[in-house]
Design a protein around this motif. Structure first.
Motif, PDB file in Angstrom:
ATOM      1  N   GLN A   1     -27.250   4.375  -4.110  1.00  0.00           N
ATOM      2  CA  GLN A   1     -26.934   3.409  -5.170  1.00  0.00           C
ATOM      3  C   GLN A   1     -27.658   3.862  -6.432  1.00  0.00           C
ATOM      4  N   GLY A   2     -26.950   3.833  -7.554  1.00  0.00           N
ATOM      5  CA  GLY A   2     -27.553   4.291  -8.799  1.00  0.00           C
ATOM      6  C   GLY A   2     -27.012   5.631  -9.243  1.00  0.00           C
ATOM      7  N   PHE A   3     -26.145   6.236  -8.432  1.00  0.00           N
ATOM      8  CA  PHE A   3     -25.373   7.390  -8.891  1.00  0.00           C
ATOM      9  C   PHE A   3     -23.995   7.298  -8.253  1.00  0.00           C
ATOM     10  N   ALA A   4     -23.026   7.987  -8.834  1.00  0.00           N
ATOM     11  CA  ALA A   4     -21.647   7.894  -8.366  1.00  0.00           C
ATOM     12  C   ALA A   4     -21.100   9.287  -8.073  1.00  0.00           C
ATOM     13  N   ALA A   5     -20.260   9.364  -7.053  1.00  0.00           N
ATOM     14  CA  ALA A   5     -19.676  10.635  -6.640  1.00  0.00           C
ATOM     15  C   ALA A   5     -18.225  10.427  -6.254  1.00  0.00           C
ATOM     16  N   SER A   6     -17.439  11.473  -6.415  1.00  0.00           N
ATOM     17  CA  SER A   6     -16.053  11.440  -5.954  1.00  0.00           C
ATOM     18  C   SER A   6     -16.018  11.753  -4.464  1.00  0.00           C
ATOM     19  N   SER A   7     -14.891  11.482  -3.844  1.00  0.00           N
ATOM     20  CA  SER A   7     -14.744  11.765  -2.414  1.00  0.00           C
ATOM     21  C   SER A   7     -14.885  13.258  -2.127  1.00  0.00           C
ATOM     22  N   ILE A   8     -14.315  14.097  -2.992  1.00  0.00           N
ATOM     23  CA  ILE A   8     -14.398  15.539  -2.744  1.00  0.00           C
ATOM     24  C   ILE A   8     -15.829  16.039  -2.916  1.00  0.00           C
ATOM     25  N   GLN A   9     -16.593  15.443  -3.822  1.00  0.00           N
ATOM     26  CA  GLN A   9     -18.007  15.813  -3.958  1.00  0.00           C
ATOM     27  C   GLN A   9     -18.793  15.424  -2.705  1.00  0.00           C
ATOM     28  N   MET A  10     -18.543  14.204  -2.221  1.00  0.00           N
ATOM     29  CA  MET A  10     -19.283  13.715  -1.067  1.00  0.00           C
ATOM     30  C   MET A  10     -18.958  14.524   0.181  1.00  0.00           C
TER      31      MET A  10
ATOM     32  N   VAL B   1       0.851  -1.190   0.000  1.00  0.00           N
ATOM     33  CA  VAL B   1       0.000   0.000   0.000  1.00  0.00           C
ATOM     34  C   VAL B   1       0.882   1.234   0.000  1.00  0.00           C
ATOM     35  N   GLU B   2       0.628   2.140  -0.934  1.00  0.00           N
ATOM     36  CA  GLU B   2       1.460   3.329  -1.066  1.00  0.00           C
ATOM     37  C   GLU B   2       0.610   4.539  -1.444  1.00  0.00           C
ATOM     38  N   ILE B   3       1.178   5.716  -1.221  1.00  0.00           N
ATOM     39  CA  ILE B   3       0.526   6.951  -1.649  1.00  0.00           C
ATOM     40  C   ILE B   3       0.518   6.966  -3.176  1.00  0.00           C
ATOM     41  N   THR B   4      -0.613   7.293  -3.748  1.00  0.00           N
ATOM     42  CA  THR B   4      -0.768   7.188  -5.192  1.00  0.00           C
ATOM     43  C   THR B   4      -0.179   8.390  -5.922  1.00  0.00           C
ATOM     44  N   SER B   5       0.136   8.180  -7.192  1.00  0.00           N
ATOM     45  CA  SER B   5       0.563   9.289  -8.043  1.00  0.00           C
ATOM     46  C   SER B   5      -0.643  10.031  -8.599  1.00  0.00           C
ATOM     47  N   GLY B   6      -1.823   9.431  -8.505  1.00  0.00           N
ATOM     48  CA  GLY B   6      -3.056  10.070  -8.974  1.00  0.00           C
ATOM     49  C   GLY B   6      -3.932  10.470  -7.804  1.00  0.00           C
ATOM     50  N   ASN B   7      -4.633  11.583  -7.951  1.00  0.00           N
ATOM     51  CA  ASN B   7      -5.501  12.079  -6.890  1.00  0.00           C
ATOM     52  C   ASN B   7      -6.878  11.418  -7.006  1.00  0.00           C
ATOM     53  N   TYR B   8      -6.980  10.168  -6.540  1.00  0.00           N
ATOM     54  CA  TYR B   8      -8.216   9.416  -6.690  1.00  0.00           C
ATOM     55  C   TYR B   8      -9.386  10.054  -5.936  1.00  0.00           C
ATOM     56  N   ALA B   9      -9.089  10.871  -4.944  1.00  0.00           N
ATOM     57  CA  ALA B   9     -10.152  11.550  -4.209  1.00  0.00           C
ATOM     58  C   ALA B   9     -10.916  12.523  -5.099  1.00  0.00           C
ATOM     59  N   ALA B  10     -10.325  12.887  -6.234  1.00  0.00           N
ATOM     60  CA  ALA B  10     -10.981  13.814  -7.159  1.00  0.00           C
ATOM     61  C   ALA B  10     -11.290  13.191  -8.506  1.00  0.00           C
ATOM     62  N   VAL B  11     -10.493  12.221  -8.937  1.00  0.00           N
ATOM     63  CA  VAL B  11     -10.643  11.722 -10.300  1.00  0.00           C
ATOM     64  C   VAL B  11     -11.434  10.422 -10.403  1.00  0.00           C
ATOM     65  N   SER B  12     -11.731   9.787  -9.268  1.00  0.00           N
ATOM     66  CA  SER B  12     -12.492   8.536  -9.289  1.00  0.00           C
ATOM     67  C   SER B  12     -13.833   8.729  -8.586  1.00  0.00           C
ATOM     68  N   ALA B  13     -14.845   8.012  -9.054  1.00  0.00           N
ATOM     69  CA  ALA B  13     -16.182   8.119  -8.474  1.00  0.00           C
ATOM     70  C   ALA B  13     -16.739   6.738  -8.181  1.00  0.00           C
ATOM     71  N   TYR B  14     -17.458   6.632  -7.068  1.00  0.00           N
ATOM     72  CA  TYR B  14     -18.083   5.383  -6.660  1.00  0.00           C
ATOM     73  C   TYR B  14     -19.496   5.664  -6.162  1.00  0.00           C
ATOM     74  N   GLU B  15     -20.317   4.629  -6.158  1.00  0.00           N
ATOM     75  CA  GLU B  15     -21.639   4.782  -5.556  1.00  0.00           C
ATOM     76  C   GLU B  15     -21.446   4.925  -4.045  1.00  0.00           C
ATOM     77  N   PRO B  16     -21.891   6.030  -3.458  1.00  0.00           N
ATOM     78  CA  PRO B  16     -21.520   6.340  -2.073  1.00  0.00           C
ATOM     79  C   PRO B  16     -22.229   5.523  -1.015  1.00  0.00           C
ATOM     80  N   GLY B  17     -23.351   4.921  -1.361  1.00  0.00           N
ATOM     81  CA  GLY B  17     -24.071   4.158  -0.338  1.00  0.00           C
ATOM     82  C   GLY B  17     -24.782   5.067   0.645  1.00  0.00           C
ATOM     83  N   SER B  18     -24.916   4.596   1.876  1.00  0.00           N
ATOM     84  CA  SER B  18     -25.824   5.215   2.845  1.00  0.00           C
ATOM     85  C   SER B  18     -25.455   6.628   3.270  1.00  0.00           C
ATOM     86  N   VAL B  19     -24.233   7.071   2.987  1.00  0.00           N
ATOM     87  CA  VAL B  19     -23.885   8.458   3.296  1.00  0.00           C
ATOM     88  C   VAL B  19     -24.857   9.411   2.605  1.00  0.00           C
ATOM     89  N   ALA B  20     -25.335   9.018   1.421  1.00  0.00           N
ATOM     90  CA  ALA B  20     -26.240   9.869   0.646  1.00  0.00           C
ATOM     91  C   ALA B  20     -27.615  10.005   1.292  1.00  0.00           C
TER      92      ALA B  20
END
Length: 577
Positions: free
Chosen positions: A403-412, A264-283
């Motif tokens: 579930q049914g929509f996706a958001a990045s960490s910074i959006q959430m 496990v290492e610090i990434t070269s990409g800012n996944y908190a901004a460039v990747s999106a997942y279905e957030p689940g119950s936080v929404a």
């Protein structure tokens, strides 16, 4: 007659010669003079320092240090073997590279060949002092992160020529890049510089500096905690967002991932901004806040909630089986009921289902979903939020619980920060200011903001989220914290797979666990989102309350210390029982 013709011819030749001489002494001779100068003069570019990237406290996150590039002109090298041997010893070339260099020196097929780039300044100066024929030692910058990998995901990187190619280095490349200068010097036969002949043509102008909202100590703590947690869970990756609640300033933005070597290492990409997942119950926080703001429910409103119910072609259910239960809106949030949240969504339109879906979609948009954030980070994802008219089947209701929509960490994180900020959405901000060549600090404009729900509604949701950490699914975010009270919401989403389902090749569900909260609970100042990608599917650590909430808890003391945050005098502990 012959004498006259001869005289005329001589005068014509003399005129032509005089015209050519005059031409050579004026504009027409520029090319010849330049060609002559090239034989005994060289103009060398002087690199300009790239701007420094600072954290909010003036600590360097990325900076340039002096280095040298080493090159050769094989056509000028006399002692091929000796030159190759010297360069190998001083530059640490392996045997293969040294042999290739020797072959190039012997072949003399080119007038230029790089040997090594961004060589340590001390080594470069020693090599320059040897004054080897045909060997060039030219200054250049080397970009470094003084804090090691701290902030690497956000800062990004430059290529070997100092051009930004990722992250903030790419986003602000033009701003950070300086203007090179130039130096003229005379060259003696053999290619050696003539000492004392250097003449400055133009001085290099350094690039501008950038001051980030990140706190280097908080960033380090977040990355360290995330590496440890993802590692001990055997998860795939993770992200953390830490925001200053009133301003939207991003104090920490961490992304880690398990690499091909299973480390496990610090990434070269800012996944908190460039990747999106279905957030689940936080929404669910957004759905319930919408219901309260529309006035269709109160925290005390009740619903008879079954543990499962048919919607379109799917039989949806809560996380655990229970008899039909009379639940208040607060209980629905505290116990994270999927079916209860759908019932609240349906109330948004009364008996009009289309109006309910449209209203819910409009709230999701107002909370910042479905579009890139104000960070405008390179390759930042807008997430996935279909228009309400494009939702079909059970998708029309699963969006109510993430579930049914996706958001990045910074959006959430930004969305939940609006609840912590008394109903006002404030856009996230990474750039606190800039520093020009004159040394003047110019602060950036405050983040734009807008109201998403009324302040009284936000306070009601804050109180309910406080109960989530006191007696609900997020208790591990509060356990062990004596000085601060926290409020939050867990999320356990299913992660879509390439096969179009939520099941991997082994037929197992794949999870995305998260916890988002803020503290102090009664006077929110800091909002934190912790997300764990693909926690173990077979045990209790697959849930947001078990995988992510403990990381939140462990970070609170460090964040409070670094920001100088003191516990609120009005803070009250969770009620016994």
């Amino acid at each position: 007659m012959r004498l006259r013709l001869l005289l005329g011819l001589l005068l014509a030749v003399l005129g032509t010669v005089l015209w050519q001489v005059g031409k050579l002494q004026t504009a027409g001779g520029e090319e010849l003079r330049a060609a002559g100068a090239e034989q005994w003069e060289r103009v060398r570019s002087l690199p300009a320092d790239r701007g420094t990237i600072f954290d909010r406290n003036g600590e360097e996150l990325a900076m340039s240090i002096p280095a040298y590039s080493i090159s050769v002109n094989p056509k000028l090298v006399v002692d091929e073997a000796g030159t190759a041997r010297t360069l190998q010893n001083m530059l640490g070339l392996d045997d293969v590279a040294a042999q290739q260099l020797f072959d190039a020196l012997v072949a003399k097929e080119t007038g230029f060949r790089y040997v090594s780039r961004q060589v340590d300044a001390g080594v470069g100066e020693q090599l320059a002092a040897l004054n080897l024929t045909g060997v060039n030692v030219d200054p250049e910058d080397r970009r470094i992160l003084p804090g090691g990998d701290t902030g690497r995901s956000v800062i990004g990187r430059t290529d070997i020529d100092g051009v930004g190619i990722a992250g903030l280095e790419a986003q602000f490349d033009e701003f950070l890049t300086g203007t090179p200068g130039s130096l003229r010097k005379e060259i003696a036969p053999g290619g050696r510089s003539v000492a004392g002949t250097e003449q400055l043509i133009s001085a290099p102008v350094p690039g501008n500096d950038i001051v980030l909202t990140l706190d280097r100590s908080i960033q380090f703590a977040a990355e360290d905690a995330l590496v440890e947690r993802v590692g001990e869970l055997g998860a795939q990756s993770g992200t953390i967002i830490i925001m200053d609640t009133p301003t939207g300033d991003v104090l920490g933005m961490a992304s880690v991932q398990r690499n091909d070597e299973n480390v496990v290492e610090i990434t070269s990409g800012n996944y908190a901004a460039v990747s999106a997942y279905e957030p689940g119950s936080v929404a669910k926080v957004v759905t319930i806040a919408a219901g309260l703001n529309q006035g269709v429910v109160t925290p005390e409103s009740t619903f008879v909630v079954p543990w499962r119910k048919q919607y379109a072609d799917d039989l949806l259910s809560d996380s655990h089986q229970h008899p039909d239960e009379l639940m208040t809106v607060e209980q629905i949030l505290v116990e994270s009921s999927n079916i209860g949240t759908i019932m609240i969504q349906q109330e948004l339109g009364g008996r009009d289902w289309d109006m309910a879906r449209q209203t819910h979609w409009e709230y999701l948009r107002s909370f910042g979903f479905g579009e890139r954030t104000a960070l405008d980070f390179p390759d930042e994802t807008p997430g996935i939020l279909k228009h309400w008219t494009d939702l079909w089947g059970s998708e029309r209701v699963t969006v109510a619980y993430g579930q049914g929509f996706a958001a990045s960490s910074i959006q959430m994180a930004s969305a939940i920060n609006a609840i912590a900020n008394d109903g006002t959405f404030v856009a996230p901000r990474l750039i606190a200011g800039t520093i020009g060549t004159d040394g003047e600090v110019v602060p950036t404009e405050p983040s734009e903001s807008h109201e998403v729900v009324r302040a009284d509604v936000a306070e009601q949701v804050q109180d309910m989220m406080r109960e989530v950490t006191c007696r609900g699914t997020g208790k591990r975010a509060q356990d062990g914290l004596e000085n601060f009270t926290v409020a939050g919401k867990t999320g356990t989403g299913l992660k879509a797979q390439p096969n179009g389902t939520y099941l991997n090749a082994a037929g197992e569900r794949v999870y995305y666990a998260s916890f988002v909260g803020f503290f102090p609970a009664d006077d929110p100042q800091i909002t934190v989102l912790v997300s764990i990608d693909e926690p173990p599917a077979g045990d209790i650590n697959r849930f947001g309350g078990t995988a992510a909430a403990p990381v939140f808890r462990d970070l609170v003391p460090t964040i409070a210390h670094e920001t100088g945050l003191q516990p609120s005098e009005q803070s009250t502990p969770c009620a016994a029982g």
